[in-house]
Motif scaffolding. Sequence first.
Motif, PDB file in Angstrom:
ATOM      1  N   LEU A   1     -19.747  -7.184  -8.104  1.00 22.06           N
ATOM      2  CA  LEU A   1     -21.110  -8.216  -8.685  1.00 22.06           C
ATOM      3  C   LEU A   1     -21.728  -8.885  -7.224  1.00 22.06           C
ATOM      4  CD1 LEU A   1     -20.695 -11.148 -10.928  1.00 22.06           C
ATOM      5  CD2 LEU A   1     -18.815 -11.613  -9.907  1.00 22.06           C
ATOM      6  N   PHE A   2     -21.574  -8.798  -5.713  1.00 23.06           N
ATOM      7  CA  PHE A   2     -22.175  -9.795  -5.146  1.00 23.06           C
ATOM      8  C   PHE A   2     -23.928  -8.392  -5.285  1.00 23.06           C
ATOM      9  CE2 PHE A   2     -19.100 -11.593  -2.020  1.00 23.06           C
ATOM     10  CZ  PHE A   2     -18.759 -12.821  -2.928  1.00 23.06           C
ATOM     11  N   THR A   3     -24.076  -7.041  -5.195  1.00 23.87           N
ATOM     12  CA  THR A   3     -24.995  -6.831  -5.762  1.00 23.87           C
ATOM     13  C   THR A   3     -26.002  -6.879  -6.573  1.00 23.87           C
ATOM     14  OG1 THR A   3     -23.913  -4.630  -4.190  1.00 23.87           O
ATOM     15  CG2 THR A   3     -25.958  -4.053  -5.055  1.00 23.87           C
ATOM     16  N   MET A   4     -25.318  -7.039  -7.759  1.00 25.31           N
ATOM     17  CA  MET A   4     -25.747  -7.346  -9.538  1.00 25.31           C
ATOM     18  C   MET A   4     -26.659  -8.450  -9.254  1.00 25.31           C
ATOM     19  SD  MET A   4     -25.477  -4.496 -11.059  1.00 25.31           S
ATOM     20  CE  MET A   4     -26.627  -5.537 -12.190  1.00 25.31           C
TER      21      MET A   4
ATOM     22  N   SER B   1     -27.153  -9.423  -0.142  1.00 25.48           N
ATOM     23  CA  SER B   1     -25.631 -10.425  -0.756  1.00 25.48           C
ATOM     24  C   SER B   1     -24.711 -10.605   0.310  1.00 25.48           C
ATOM     25  CB  SER B   1     -24.850  -9.493  -1.666  1.00 25.48           C
ATOM     26  OG  SER B   1     -24.547  -8.096  -1.247  1.00 25.48           O
ATOM     27  N   VAL B   2     -24.402  -9.094   1.571  1.00 22.39           N
ATOM     28  CA  VAL B   2     -23.207 -10.246   2.200  1.00 22.39           C
ATOM     29  C   VAL B   2     -24.268 -10.465   3.651  1.00 22.39           C
ATOM     30  CG1 VAL B   2     -21.860  -8.075   4.057  1.00 22.39           C
ATOM     31  CG2 VAL B   2     -21.972  -6.789   1.999  1.00 22.39           C
ATOM     32  N   LEU B   3     -25.655 -10.461   4.015  1.00 14.74           N
ATOM     33  CA  LEU B   3     -25.451 -11.073   5.328  1.00 14.74           C
ATOM     34  C   LEU B   3     -26.293 -12.720   4.625  1.00 14.74           C
ATOM     35  CD1 LEU B   3     -28.927  -8.676   6.073  1.00 14.74           C
ATOM     36  CD2 LEU B   3     -25.788  -9.010   7.603  1.00 14.74           C
ATOM     37  N   ASN B   4     -26.361 -13.157   2.941  1.00 14.82           N
ATOM     38  CA  ASN B   4     -26.094 -14.771   3.027  1.00 14.82           C
ATOM     39  C   ASN B   4     -25.383 -14.789   1.877  1.00 14.82           C
ATOM     40  OD1 ASN B   4     -29.040 -14.659   3.902  1.00 14.82           O
ATOM     41  ND2 ASN B   4     -28.927 -12.954   3.210  1.00 14.82           N
ATOM     42  N   LEU B   5     -24.020 -14.700   2.180  1.00 13.85           N
ATOM     43  CA  LEU B   5     -22.519 -14.458   1.944  1.00 13.85           C
ATOM     44  C   LEU B   5     -22.398 -15.800   1.293  1.00 13.85           C
ATOM     45  CD1 LEU B   5     -20.228 -13.138   1.253  1.00 13.85           C
ATOM     46  CD2 LEU B   5     -19.049 -13.252   3.511  1.00 13.85           C
ATOM     47  N   PRO B   6     -22.321 -16.883   2.071  1.00 15.80           N
ATOM     48  CA  PRO B   6     -22.596 -18.377   1.600  1.00 15.80           C
ATOM     49  C   PRO B   6     -23.133 -18.817   0.153  1.00 15.80           C
ATOM     50  CG  PRO B   6     -22.049 -18.409   4.074  1.00 15.80           C
ATOM     51  CD  PRO B   6     -22.902 -17.027   3.593  1.00 15.80           C
TER      52      PRO B   6
ATOM     53  N   THR C   1     -24.694 -16.198  -0.695  1.00 19.17           N
ATOM     54  CA  THR C   1     -24.419 -15.259  -2.488  1.00 19.17           C
ATOM     55  C   THR C   1     -23.456 -16.155  -3.605  1.00 19.17           C
ATOM     56  OG1 THR C   1     -24.741 -14.023  -1.278  1.00 19.17           O
ATOM     57  CG2 THR C   1     -23.053 -13.204  -2.425  1.00 19.17           C
ATOM     58  N   ILE C   2     -22.029 -16.865  -3.038  1.00 18.69           N
ATOM     59  CA  ILE C   2     -21.110 -16.983  -3.122  1.00 18.69           C
ATOM     60  C   ILE C   2     -21.926 -18.589  -4.627  1.00 18.69           C
ATOM     61  CG2 ILE C   2     -19.205 -18.573  -3.692  1.00 18.69           C
ATOM     62  CD1 ILE C   2     -18.588 -17.009  -0.792  1.00 18.69           C
ATOM     63  N   LEU C   3     -22.641 -19.505  -3.662  1.00 14.43           N
ATOM     64  CA  LEU C   3     -23.604 -20.134  -4.806  1.00 14.43           C
ATOM     65  C   LEU C   3     -23.935 -19.827  -5.851  1.00 14.43           C
ATOM     66  CD1 LEU C   3     -24.214 -23.085  -4.954  1.00 14.43           C
ATOM     67  CD2 LEU C   3     -25.750 -23.328  -3.494  1.00 14.43           C
ATOM     68  N   LEU C   4     -24.700 -18.584  -6.183  1.00 14.84           N
ATOM     69  CA  LEU C   4     -25.174 -17.844  -6.940  1.00 14.84           C
ATOM     70  C   LEU C   4     -24.308 -17.531  -8.054  1.00 14.84           C
ATOM     71  CD1 LEU C   4     -28.037 -15.615  -4.477  1.00 14.84           C
ATOM     72  CD2 LEU C   4     -27.865 -17.652  -6.026  1.00 14.84           C
ATOM     73  N   VAL C   5     -23.674 -17.121  -7.222  1.00 12.57           N
ATOM     74  CA  VAL C   5     -22.643 -16.503  -8.668  1.00 12.57           C
ATOM     75  C   VAL C   5     -21.611 -17.504  -9.340  1.00 12.57           C
ATOM     76  CG1 VAL C   5     -20.303 -15.374  -9.372  1.00 12.57           C
ATOM     77  CG2 VAL C   5     -21.625 -14.364  -7.152  1.00 12.57           C
ATOM     78  N   ILE C   6     -22.019 -18.983  -8.112  1.00 18.89           N
ATOM     79  CA  ILE C   6     -21.348 -20.375  -9.614  1.00 18.89           C
ATOM     80  C   ILE C   6     -22.530 -20.672 -10.110  1.00 18.89           C
ATOM     81  CG2 ILE C   6     -21.111 -22.393  -9.216  1.00 18.89           C
ATOM     82  CD1 ILE C   6     -19.541 -22.252  -6.897  1.00 18.89           C
ATOM     83  N   ILE C   7     -23.826 -20.739  -9.688  1.00 16.32           N
ATOM     84  CA  ILE C   7     -24.482 -21.319 -10.865  1.00 16.32           C
ATOM     85  C   ILE C   7     -25.126 -20.375 -11.803  1.00 16.32           C
ATOM     86  CG2 ILE C   7     -27.341 -21.643 -11.093  1.00 16.32           C
ATOM     87  CD1 ILE C   7     -27.845 -21.678  -8.139  1.00 16.32           C
TER      88      ILE C   7
ATOM     89  N   LYS D   1     -35.897 -18.648   0.008  1.00 18.57           N
ATOM     90  CA  LYS D   1     -35.268 -19.093   0.930  1.00 18.57           C
ATOM     91  C   LYS D   1     -34.889 -17.674   1.996  1.00 18.57           C
ATOM     92  CE  LYS D   1     -34.526 -23.867   0.250  1.00 18.57           C
ATOM     93  NZ  LYS D   1     -33.263 -24.991   0.493  1.00 18.57           N
ATOM     94  N   ILE D   2     -34.452 -16.717   0.631  1.00 19.97           N
ATOM     95  CA  ILE D   2     -33.645 -15.647   1.802  1.00 19.97           C
ATOM     96  C   ILE D   2     -34.787 -14.727   1.988  1.00 19.97           C
ATOM     97  CG2 ILE D   2     -31.873 -14.075   0.768  1.00 19.97           C
ATOM     98  CD1 ILE D   2     -30.384 -15.936  -0.771  1.00 19.97           C
ATOM     99  N   PHE D   3     -34.990 -14.327   0.308  1.00 25.90           N
ATOM    100  CA  PHE D   3     -36.966 -13.265   0.662  1.00 25.90           C
ATOM    101  C   PHE D   3     -38.026 -13.581   1.213  1.00 25.90           C
ATOM    102  CE2 PHE D   3     -35.796 -12.064  -4.305  1.00 25.90           C
ATOM    103  CZ  PHE D   3     -34.298 -11.415  -3.587  1.00 25.90           C
ATOM    104  N   LYS D   4     -37.808 -15.268   2.636  1.00 23.34           N
ATOM    105  CA  LYS D   4     -39.067 -15.656   2.413  1.00 23.34           C
ATOM    106  C   LYS D   4     -39.250 -14.213   4.189  1.00 23.34           C
ATOM    107  CE  LYS D   4     -40.657 -19.120   5.176  1.00 23.34           C
ATOM    108  NZ  LYS D   4     -41.119 -20.904   5.521  1.00 23.34           N
ATOM    109  N   ARG D   5     -37.884 -14.239   4.652  1.00 19.92           N
ATOM    110  CA  ARG D   5     -37.832 -13.552   5.968  1.00 19.92           C
ATOM    111  C   ARG D   5     -37.882 -11.985   5.883  1.00 19.92           C
ATOM    112  NH1 ARG D   5     -31.340 -14.228   6.986  1.00 19.92           N
ATOM    113  NH2 ARG D   5     -32.545 -16.395   6.263  1.00 19.92           N
ATOM    114  N   PHE D   6     -38.071 -11.443   4.517  1.00 21.29           N
ATOM    115  CA  PHE D   6     -38.664  -9.990   4.595  1.00 21.29           C
ATOM    116  C   PHE D   6     -40.620 -10.166   3.941  1.00 21.29           C
ATOM    117  CE2 PHE D   6     -34.158 -10.601   3.008  1.00 21.29           C
ATOM    118  CZ  PHE D   6     -33.809 -10.114   4.078  1.00 21.29           C
ATOM    119  N   GLU D   7     -40.884 -11.849   3.789  1.00 20.24           N
ATOM    120  CA  GLU D   7     -42.497 -11.412   2.670  1.00 20.24           C
ATOM    121  C   GLU D   7     -42.562 -10.817   3.938  1.00 20.24           C
ATOM    122  OE1 GLU D   7     -43.196 -12.033   0.251  1.00 20.24           O
ATOM    123  OE2 GLU D   7     -41.392 -12.674  -0.717  1.00 20.24           O
ATOM    124  N   PRO D   8     -44.461  -9.994   3.930  1.00 20.74           N
ATOM    125  CA  PRO D   8     -44.910  -9.776   5.269  1.00 20.74           C
ATOM    126  C   PRO D   8     -45.829 -10.501   6.042  1.00 20.74           C
ATOM    127  CG  PRO D   8     -45.660  -9.100   2.668  1.00 20.74           C
ATOM    128  CD  PRO D   8     -44.610  -9.731   2.667  1.00 20.74           C
TER     129      PRO D   8
END
Length: 265
Positions: free
Chosen positions: A119-122, A147-152, A154-160, A196-203
């Motif tokens: 579920l977290f991965t999806m 999903s693991v590195l941003n666990l809090p 991730t849980i909020l995203l599941v609720i949303i 916010k999560i993806f910002k650290r991975f942007e070029p």
Amino acid sequence: MGRFFNLDSPLMTFLSKMADLMILNLLTLICCIPIITAGDAMTALYYMTIKMVKNEECYIVKGYFKSFKENFKQATIIWLIALVVGVIFAGDFMILRNSTVSFGKVIMVLITIVAVIYLFTMIYIFPVLSRFENTVKNTIRNSFLMSVLNLPKTILLVIINLIPTVLLLVTMQAMPLLILFGFSVPAYVASMLFVKIFKRFEPDEEEETSDELETLSFIREEEEEKQRALREGNPEEEQTAQTEENTEEATSSLTEEITEDQDNE
């Protein structure tokens, strides 16, 4: 009174955004009807909602179908894999619920843990696919790691993402609202977190060096591997780069010798 109806007023901006979300929701709903294209429909939805959150200029319908076309193959493969895995989980739960095996509860706990990871991965997989070019395997792997590195978060995203389902279970009168906004509004709210999560991975963020970035560098490493592969596939460019490097070293050495001679004189 006229300022409320100005195109740049907060009211008109809000109404315009809601109209865009309604169009996106209807497009997603229509594209999900064939079932097999549901993954691509969600990818295109997140492609647009993330752009909206970042205030990037885009045409809603044109941008949606642009992403739909570009990600069709990978999104469909990932969706079919996810669908098969989901059906297996559902079958396992049904079998174990009616099973009288002594260790059935242990197996149920193990399957539940794996299902939560699934579920977290999806939750991440289609937003990740909409923003990053990668193989199917690496897209799934990166989604799991995020999903693991941003666990809090991730849980909020599941609720949303569960809110529309809960509304539908509570009252069927929410159906018209869900038809208009059931996909797009949760995706838009979730996109605020994904940005916010993806910002650290942007070029643009690659120049920042910190312990956290080093831990989360798997996407950057994949890009470096691609660049290495390109260099290996173009030996002429590599030879030119080596020649330039040797020339710079020789020039530097000659400059140092001239400086030493001047000092001796």
